[in-house]
Design a protein around this motif. Structure first.
Motif, mmCIF file in Angstrom:
data_model
loop_
_atom_site.group_PDB
_atom_site.id
_atom_site.type_symbol
_atom_site.label_atom_id
_atom_site.label_comp_id
_atom_site.label_asym_id
_atom_site.label_seq_id
_atom_site.Cartn_x
_atom_site.Cartn_y
_atom_site.Cartn_z
ATOM 1 N N ASP A 1 0.843 -1.193 0.000
ATOM 2 C CA ASP A 1 0.000 0.000 0.000
ATOM 3 C C ASP A 1 0.882 1.248 0.000
ATOM 4 N N PRO A 2 0.637 2.167 -0.939
ATOM 5 C CA PRO A 2 1.450 3.385 -0.969
ATOM 6 C C PRO A 2 1.157 4.286 0.226
ATOM 7 N N ILE A 3 2.190 4.945 0.724
ATOM 8 C CA ILE A 3 2.055 5.959 1.762
ATOM 9 C C ILE A 3 2.166 7.295 1.028
ATOM 10 N N THR A 4 1.088 8.107 1.082
ATOM 11 C CA THR A 4 1.077 9.360 0.334
ATOM 12 C C THR A 4 1.107 10.558 1.265
ATOM 13 N N GLN A 5 1.576 11.669 0.714
ATOM 14 C CA GLN A 5 1.629 12.920 1.450
ATOM 15 C C GLN A 5 1.091 14.010 0.527
ATOM 16 N N THR A 6 0.194 14.844 1.051
ATOM 17 C CA THR A 6 -0.395 15.918 0.266
ATOM 18 C C THR A 6 0.275 17.226 0.644
ATOM 19 N N SER A 7 0.673 17.987 -0.375
ATOM 20 C CA SER A 7 1.276 19.293 -0.117
ATOM 21 C C SER A 7 0.518 20.346 -0.920
ATOM 22 N N GLU A 8 0.434 21.558 -0.353
ATOM 23 C CA GLU A 8 -0.241 22.668 -1.003
ATOM 24 C C GLU A 8 0.767 23.782 -1.246
ATOM 25 N N THR A 9 0.742 24.328 -2.457
ATOM 26 C CA THR A 9 1.634 25.423 -2.811
ATOM 27 C C THR A 9 0.770 26.619 -3.210
ATOM 28 N N PRO A 10 0.853 27.730 -2.448
ATOM 29 C CA PRO A 10 0.046 28.898 -2.815
ATOM 30 C C PRO A 10 0.682 29.656 -3.987
ATOM 31 N N ARG A 11 -0.178 30.259 -4.812
ATOM 32 C CA ARG A 11 0.287 31.107 -5.910
ATOM 33 C C ARG A 11 -0.771 32.163 -6.198
ATOM 34 N N GLN A 12 -0.329 33.265 -6.814
ATOM 35 C CA GLN A 12 -1.236 34.355 -7.171
ATOM 36 C C GLN A 12 -1.835 34.088 -8.548
ATOM 37 N N GLU A 13 -3.126 34.310 -8.670
ATOM 38 C CA GLU A 13 -3.818 34.197 -9.947
ATOM 39 C C GLU A 13 -4.493 35.543 -10.200
ATOM 40 N N CYS A 14 -4.121 36.211 -11.301
ATOM 41 C CA CYS A 14 -4.627 37.553 -11.596
ATOM 42 C C CYS A 14 -5.387 37.559 -12.918
ATOM 43 N N HIS A 15 -6.377 38.482 -13.022
ATOM 44 C CA HIS A 15 -7.117 38.672 -14.268
ATOM 45 C C HIS A 15 -7.606 40.119 -14.318
ATOM 46 N N ASN A 16 -7.825 40.611 -15.512
ATOM 47 C CA ASN A 16 -8.291 41.987 -15.714
ATOM 48 C C ASN A 16 -9.811 42.010 -15.750
ATOM 49 N N VAL A 17 -10.400 43.038 -15.090
ATOM 50 C CA VAL A 17 -11.844 43.218 -15.097
ATOM 51 C C VAL A 17 -12.153 44.662 -15.489
ATOM 52 N N THR A 18 -13.289 44.872 -16.147
ATOM 53 C CA THR A 18 -13.735 46.211 -16.513
ATOM 54 C C THR A 18 -14.632 46.725 -15.390
#
Length: 181
Positions: free
Chosen positions: A41-58
């Motif tokens: 059985d595999p032993i798994t580890q979950t990791s989270e990496t934050p990043r910025q997501e940008c978009h232009n709005v009118t």
């Protein structure tokens, strides 16, 4: 003659001992020992990496009023309303209609000016950003269960064993040489 009997007895004893040793070796643990792998059985580890997501709005903005303290109605609106009201009625009714026309003209002028100011808008493009998290799950090891000599044992390994059995030496699994038919 006694000497040859002693030599013959020694040779016979050595022959018997050698035969017993060879027989014990052949019937003993000369065959390789294996343990059957029951589960991996595999032993798994979950990791989270934050990043910025940008978009232009009118974005639509309303222009500010030129002077906040001035009435939004043009000064001519009550006068025009009074002149129109003066066209109706007679006598004292004419005065009432003139006053009502002046008030109505002021109200109508305010509403028209308010509508014009609400329509006085401009648009800009703005960048909006928010933080999102990329989730990644990776295998960091394996839980291995194996059966040896009628008993179930467990081991944690860095690498996944190959095959369905593992070689045993002195009661210990030899994971680096895991495999077999």
């Amino acid at each position: 003659m006694q000497k040859s009997i002693i030599i013959g007895g020694v040779i016979a004893a050595l022959g018997v001992a050698g035969g017993v040793a060879i027989g014990a070796y052949q019937s003993g643990d000369s065959q390789p020992q294996y343990a059957d792998i029951i589960s991996v059985d595999p032993i798994t580890q979950t990791s989270e990496t934050p990043r910025q997501e940008c978009h232009n709005v009118t974005v639509t903005h309303r222009r500010p009023a030129q002077d906040e303290h001035v009435s939004p109605a043009p000064p001519s609106a009550p006068i025009v309303g009074g002149v129109v009201g003066n066209q109706f009625g007679g006598g004292s009714g004419k005065k009432i209609m003139t006053a009502a026309g002046a008030v109505g003209g002021g109200i109508a002028g305010n509403q028209v000016q308010g509508q014009m100011q609400q329509g006085d808008t401009y648009t800009t493009t703005e960048q909006r950003c928010n933080t999102v998290k990329d989730t990644k799950q990776e295998t960091v090891g394996y839980d291995v269960r194996y059966r040896y000599d009628g008993e179930v044992h467990e081991a944690k390994l860095d690498k996944k064993p190959e095959g369905d059995r593992v070689s045993m030496r002195n009661g210990e699994p030899q994971w680096q040489s895991a495999g077999g038919a």
